[in-house]
Scaffold this active site. Structure first.
Site, short mmCIF file in Angstrom:
data_model
loop_
_atom_site.label_atom_id
_atom_site.label_comp_id
_atom_site.label_asym_id
_atom_site.label_seq_id
_atom_site.Cartn_x
_atom_site.Cartn_y
_atom_site.Cartn_z
N HIS A 133 -13.06 5.54 -3.70
CA HIS A 133 -11.67 5.41 -3.28
C HIS A 133 -11.45 4.29 -2.27
CE1 HIS A 133 -10.76 9.90 -4.45
NE2 HIS A 133 -11.09 9.15 -5.48
N ASP A 191 -15.61 8.94 -4.08
CA ASP A 191 -14.58 9.13 -3.05
C ASP A 191 -14.68 7.98 -2.07
OD1 ASP A 191 -12.75 10.42 -1.05
OD2 ASP A 191 -12.97 12.14 -2.37
#
Length: 370
Positions: free
Chosen positions: A231, A209
């Site tokens: 991410h 993430d």
């Protein structure tokens, strides 16, 4: 100035005899003057205020409990030694909590803090499945430093930062074991909110993430970071919280590889707030799957709507020397702004290539390119 103050506090603490520690079994506590070595979480919680120097030695934290180093006395130094582990239980955590002023947290050579994430991972993160504990709360940890920690396999989010004047330097988080099917999800490395004067430097992150997510706060620096597998470097989502201002942020001299996004800013659909004076500088991207640069004002319930709103303006943004590669299935740059809500941007020396050129950009401010 802070270094000299910490030194004076340490000298003063050394000259004062420690108060008697709470009773603990000899195997759990070794106390010498005001220096204490704890080998259990319960002993650390009971005796922490009697010590100016604490060693956490191979602690096995019981299931469903927090390694609680909150409310430490000013000037305390804490060292993680050996392997710190955590028993399995479905709960929200955190696994570790620190608070106090003028605190120094570090890791001894060869140490590891093993979050045991594989016991919780199911590919759903915080969106369902097992209830997973957050890893490390640095809340009200002010005028302090966290340096040289080696972390492995956080169940979900890593460091939750809600503090003033905190430095996090040379933090390593290795969650690569979570790359498998039904593995780690929502394993953000650093989530920053309601904070001022935060510096995160020389981080080495492998996760699934955000490497960095700043939801609110002012005067924040992220520099010298290496981010892989997640991410990317994010501002937001901004909006819908008690504090909805992100201001005076510099993210620089870092690399993002094998990630969904390179750099991004996302604000909440129909929310109120402000993103001002944010700089992304000298960021190198490689093998980005979705977006090299993405800025959008349309998030709702964690997903983009394609309909930007103007309640969280993005002003004074600088994007410079962001370079690198996006996969052919991805998009190099995507900017989706509301009417007049993105302004006063500086855009220079950026070269992101390999992906598609977006046909859906909207209200791109003067100077920027999409």
């Amino acid at each position: 100035m802070r270094t000299s103050i910490l030194s004076m506090l340490a000298l003063g603490a050394a000259a004062v005899s420690a108060a008697p520690a709470a009773a603990a079994a000899p195997a759990e506590l070794v106390e010498r003057g005001s220096s204490c070595t704890f080998t259990s979480a319960s002993a650390a919680k009971a005796g922490k205020k009697s010590c100016s120097s604490i060693v956490l030695d191979n602690i096995k934290v019981p299931a469903g409990e927090t390694l609680d180093l909150s409310n430490l006395k000013s000037g305390t130094k804490v060292t993680f030694k050996g392997e710190t582990t955590f028993g399995y239980k479905e709960w929200k955590g955190p696994l570790i909590r620190f608070s106090g002023k003028n605190i120094e947290v570090n890791g001894a050579s060869g140490h590891v803090i093993n979050g045991g994430g594989a016991s919780w991972w199911d590919g759903k993160g915080t969106n369902g499945g097992k209830t997973k504990p957050k890893f490390f709360y640095a809340h009200s940890l002010d005028d302090s430093t966290i340096t040289g920690l080696n972390v492995k396999n956080t169940p979900v989010q890593g460091f939750s930062v809600q503090a003033d004047n905190l430095v996090l330097d040379h933090i390593t988080i290795d969650n690569t074991d979570g790359d498998k099917t039904n593995g780690g999800h929502n394993t953000d490395a650093f989530d920053v909110g309601e904070s001022t004067y935060i510096t995160i430097s020389n981080a080495n992150i492998k996760n699934q993430d955000d490497c960095l997510a700043i939801n609110s706060g002012e005067n924040i620096i992220f520099t010298g970071g290496t981010c892989s597998g997640g991410h990317g470097l994010s501002i937001g989502s901004v909006g819908g919280r008690d504090d909805n201002t992100v201001k005076n942020v510099t993210i620089s001299d870092s690399t993002v590889s094998n990630s969904d996004n390179g750099i991004r800013i996302k604000t909440i659909y129909k929310a109120k707030g402000e993103v001002a004076d944010v700089t992304f500088s000298n960021i190198e991207l490689s093998n980005i799957a979705k977006y090299g640069i993405v800025i959008e004002q349309d998030y709702e319930n964690g997903s983009p709507t394609g309909k930007p709103t103007t309640g969280v303006p993005i002003t004074g943004l600088t994007v410079e020397k962001v370079t690198g590669s996006v996969k052919s299935s991805g998009t190099d740059v995507y900017i989706l702004c509301g009417s007049g809500s993105c302004s006063d941007w500086t855009w220079s020396g950026n070269k992101v290539s390999g992906g598609k050129t977006s046909s859906k950009c909207k209200n791109v401010p003067s100077g920027a390119s999409c």
